[in-house]
Motif scaffolding. Structure first.
Motif, PDB file in Angstrom:
ATOM      1  N   PHE A  23      71.395 -77.940 -31.592  1.00 34.94           N
ATOM      2  CA  PHE A  23      72.026 -76.853 -32.342  1.00 34.94           C
ATOM      3  C   PHE A  23      73.516 -76.827 -32.019  1.00 34.94           C
ATOM      4  O   PHE A  23      73.949 -77.391 -31.015  1.00 34.94           O
ATOM      5  CB  PHE A  23      71.380 -75.505 -31.981  1.00 34.94           C
ATOM      6  N   LYS A 133      69.622 -69.577 -24.056  1.00 35.58           N
ATOM      7  CA  LYS A 133      69.756 -70.216 -25.367  1.00 35.58           C
ATOM      8  C   LYS A 133      68.382 -70.643 -25.891  1.00 35.58           C
ATOM      9  O   LYS A 133      68.036 -70.390 -27.052  1.00 35.58           O
ATOM     10  CB  LYS A 133      70.667 -71.444 -25.273  1.00 35.58           C
ATOM     11  N   MET A 137      66.163 -69.502 -29.518  1.00 32.40           N
ATOM     12  CA  MET A 137      66.185 -70.514 -30.569  1.00 32.40           C
ATOM     13  C   MET A 137      65.016 -70.291 -31.539  1.00 32.40           C
ATOM     14  O   MET A 137      63.931 -69.901 -31.118  1.00 32.40           O
ATOM     15  CB  MET A 137      66.050 -71.900 -29.928  1.00 32.40           C
ATOM     16  N   TRP A 139      62.431 -72.085 -33.109  1.00 34.66           N
ATOM     17  CA  TRP A 139      61.837 -73.408 -32.920  1.00 34.66           C
ATOM     18  C   TRP A 139      60.881 -73.801 -34.044  1.00 34.66           C
ATOM     19  O   TRP A 139      60.397 -74.933 -34.073  1.00 34.66           O
ATOM     20  CB  TRP A 139      61.099 -73.466 -31.579  1.00 34.66           C
TER      21      TRP A 139
END
Length: 200
Positions: A23, A133, A137, A139
């Motif tokens: 990312f 982080k 996320m 996912w």
């Protein structure tokens, strides 16, 4: 960006870096700046949050996040006591928006799962920040197929982390491809892994 066809068919697993591979790292940093600027406006009524956000964003484009608080403190006259709040936000900020995988990487990882390849994440930097982080996320269901290694826990030694991965997962180096930025290629070379740049 990488495609599944870039991976040698006989490989059993991949190692992926996190920042600017899975990312855009700036998506985290800019949201932390947003939260800090709004915190300062709420607590001190100055400076206006948008003014600080604009300053931090422009500086980030040139210098990254290094020494960001010090520059903000000098520019807006912010008391250094707030540096602790800034640092704490980096470690545990609840972001307004989920962090999104690059579309090409999402597709690549989904194909890895379908083909029963193992997926490992090696990430450098402060383990608390990197963990924050990862937990924020999006996912898309991939999280149950991932195993994360924080290099800080291995004295930032890529080879030590790799040795642990190989032992824990009963793999050989020849089974794995490391996928990262061009700047990660040296780690792959030193450790004897095949390497594919995410920027192919």
């Amino acid at each position: 960006m990488i495609k599944y066809s870039d991976l040698e068919a006989e490989k059993k697993a991949v190692i992926l870096e996190l920042d600017d591979v899975l990312f855009p790292k700036k998506d985290y940093d800019l949201q932390v700046f947003y939260l800090f600027a709004n915190f300062m406006e709420y607590v001190e009524q100055f400076p206006p949050a948008q003014d600080m956000i604009n300053f931090m964003s422009k500086r980030y484009e040139v210098h990254g996040k290094d020494n960001m608080f010090d520059e903000v403190s000098l520019t807006f006259g912010i008391d250094v006591k707030y540096k602790e709040n800034y640092n704490r936000l980096y470690e545990n900020a609840k972001l307004p928006l989920k962090l999104l995988l690059y579309k090409e990487i999402l597709k690549f990882m989904q194909e890895l799962v379908v083909d029963r390849k193992q997926i490992f994440i090696f990430t450098r930097g402060d383990a608390k920040i990197q963990f924050n982080k990862i937990t924020q996320m999006e996912w898309n269901g991939l999280e149950k197929y991932l195993k994360v290694y924080y290099l800080e826990e291995f004295e930032n030694n890529f080879c030590k982390a790799l040795d642990t991965l190989l032992q824990q997962n009963k793999l050989d180096k020849k089974d794995i491809t490391f996928i990262g930025r061009l700047s990660d290629q040296e780690d792959a070379h030193i450790s004897g892994l095949s390497f594919v740049s995410v920027n192919n």
